[in-house]
Design an enzyme around this catalytic site. Structure first.
Site, mmCIF file in Angstrom:
data_model
loop_
_atom_site.group_PDB
_atom_site.id
_atom_site.type_symbol
_atom_site.label_atom_id
_atom_site.label_comp_id
_atom_site.label_asym_id
_atom_site.label_seq_id
_atom_site.Cartn_x
_atom_site.Cartn_y
_atom_site.Cartn_z
ATOM 1 N N ASP A 185 34.591 39.190 31.120
ATOM 2 C CA ASP A 185 35.487 39.300 32.259
ATOM 3 C C ASP A 185 36.439 40.595 32.587
ATOM 4 O OD1 ASP A 185 37.413 39.631 30.179
ATOM 5 O OD2 ASP A 185 38.510 37.756 30.592
ATOM 6 N N SER A 186 35.804 41.773 31.840
ATOM 7 C CA SER A 186 36.111 43.205 32.285
ATOM 8 C C SER A 186 35.486 43.552 33.380
ATOM 9 C CB SER A 186 35.522 44.298 31.112
ATOM 10 O OG SER A 186 34.194 43.764 30.629
ATOM 11 N N ASP B 30 31.427 35.186 29.575
ATOM 12 C CA ASP B 30 32.825 35.108 29.139
ATOM 13 C C ASP B 30 33.655 34.211 29.899
ATOM 14 O OD1 ASP B 30 34.785 36.155 27.360
ATOM 15 O OD2 ASP B 30 34.901 38.169 28.763
ATOM 16 N N LYS C 223 31.888 32.959 25.446
ATOM 17 C CA LYS C 223 33.027 33.499 24.574
ATOM 18 C C LYS C 223 34.288 33.054 25.072
ATOM 19 C CE LYS C 223 34.129 38.286 24.762
ATOM 20 N NZ LYS C 223 35.537 38.070 25.176
ATOM 21 N N GLU D 173 38.960 33.581 24.280
ATOM 22 C CA GLU D 173 39.909 34.483 23.645
ATOM 23 C C GLU D 173 40.891 33.553 22.923
ATOM 24 O OE1 GLU D 173 41.986 37.365 26.330
ATOM 25 O OE2 GLU D 173 39.872 38.201 26.674
ATOM 26 N N GLU E 59 38.954 43.048 18.383
ATOM 27 C CA GLU E 59 39.278 44.012 19.182
ATOM 28 C C GLU E 59 40.508 44.783 18.739
ATOM 29 O OE1 GLU E 59 38.942 43.298 23.324
ATOM 30 O OE2 GLU E 59 39.594 45.237 24.019
HETATM 31 O O1 KIV Z 1 35.149 41.387 28.723
HETATM 32 C C1 KIV Z 1 34.865 42.179 27.892
HETATM 33 O O2 KIV Z 1 34.046 43.097 28.077
HETATM 34 C C2 KIV Z 1 35.175 41.802 26.438
HETATM 35 C C3 KIV Z 1 34.874 43.019 25.282
HETATM 36 C C4 KIV Z 1 36.014 43.985 25.483
HETATM 37 C C5 KIV Z 1 34.492 42.515 24.136
HETATM 38 O O3 KIV Z 1 35.662 40.838 26.107
#
Ligand code: KIV
Length: 285
Positions: free
Chosen positions: A46-47, A85, A115, A117, A184
């Site tokens: 989600d970055s 994500d 993934k 969090e 992280e």
């Molecule tokens: O969204 C992302 O890029 C991440 C990484 C920092 C692991 O979750």
């Protein structure tokens, strides 16, 4: 050509002490470049909120954004294990909501796992997702979606209490059925103890050298994103500089009239065509 990693390989690599690497991609072209490299794993993180959409954080990213970006990555990287994500708000309402959105990411994009969090507090939701057949990768330490509650983007696990909590989080994720977890921004000694405390691989970003796998954002390690550079990012190449230089050369040659030269122009009798115009009436021989 590399062979695509499987979920079983994650555990096997940890047992064998075999390291691997994991980077981000959010579009077809970068995915195909990663696929050509030796890197085994891609995260469509989600970055992308910051890197592709220009937001200041990850919280505005939606499920539709994720589906839109994961699909071309899956197409571009058939030999690479792909993680989708889960964006903020897509799994924190109920177990049912988390399962529905996890199903959606996998069904509509073809990614290999999801993934999300969170630590102990997410364990029940994760267990329900795993029971429903969704492979889940955890993410603890600095969790960008809830960074405000953690006091901002800062190193986690810096006190004995918070380090012990992180290890509890990792064990809870393992017990809930996560096949691996991202850790992280954590001091390297804490990351080492945590990595030794669980049997699933620990994928570190800003977590020092004693983890099972290193993670970086591709646009960071290749210097594409811009000036922002966290301490843990090594600039392996400076592609942005080369891109700007290339664009400036194109601009200069356009103004000078040196581009396009004959080499880049259609002349008579090239490629089986009689006329100069390949598109718009050229006659094939
Ligand atoms: O969204 C992302 O890029 C991440 C990484 C920092 C692991 O979750």
């Amino acid at each position: 050509m590399k062979k695509k990693m499987t979920i079983m390989d994650f555990k096997k690599f940890k047992e064998e002490g075999k390291k691997f690497s994991y980077v981000t991609a959010y579009d077809y072209t970068i995915a195909s470049i990663v696929n050509e490299s030796e890197c085994e794993v891609i995260l469509v993180g989600d970055s992308l909120g910051m890197i592709m959409l220009g937001y200041s954080g990850t919280t505005p990213v939606t499920m539709d954004d994720m589906v839109h970006h994961i699909r071309p990555v899956v197409k571009g990287a058939p030999q690479t294990f792909i993680i989708g994500d889960m964006p903020f708000g897509s799994y924190n309402v109920s177990k049912e909501q988390a399962i529905m959105n996890g199903n959606r990411l996998i069904k509509e994009t073809g990614c290999d796992c999801i993934k999300l969090e969170g630590g102990v507090e997410m364990a029940e939701t994760i267990a329900a997702m795993v029971k429903a057949g969704i492979p889940v990768m955890g993410h603890i330490g600095l969790t960008p979606q809830t960074a405000t509650s953690l006091g901002g983007f800062r190193v986690q696990g810096g006190t004995p209490e918070s380090a012990a909590q992180l290890i509890e989080d990792a064990k809870a994720l393992e017990k809930a059925g996560c096949f691996s977890l991202v850790l992280e921004c954590v001091p390297k000694g804490v990351a080492k103890s945590l990595t030794e405390a669980v049997k699933i691989p620990v994928l570190g970003i800003g977590a020092g050298p004693y983890v099972d796998c290193q993670v970086l954002v591709t646009q960071d390690l290749l210097g594409m994103y811009g000036e922002f550079k966290p301490k843990f990012v090594k600039l392996f190449k400076n592609i942005r500089k080369e891109m700007v230089e290339g664009l400036n050369e194109f601009h200069k040659e356009t103004l000078e009239g040196t581009f396009p030269s004959n080499e880049y122009s259609f002349n008579a009798k090239v490629e089986g065509y009689e006329l100069d115009t390949l598109y718009g009436g050229g006659t094939s021989k």
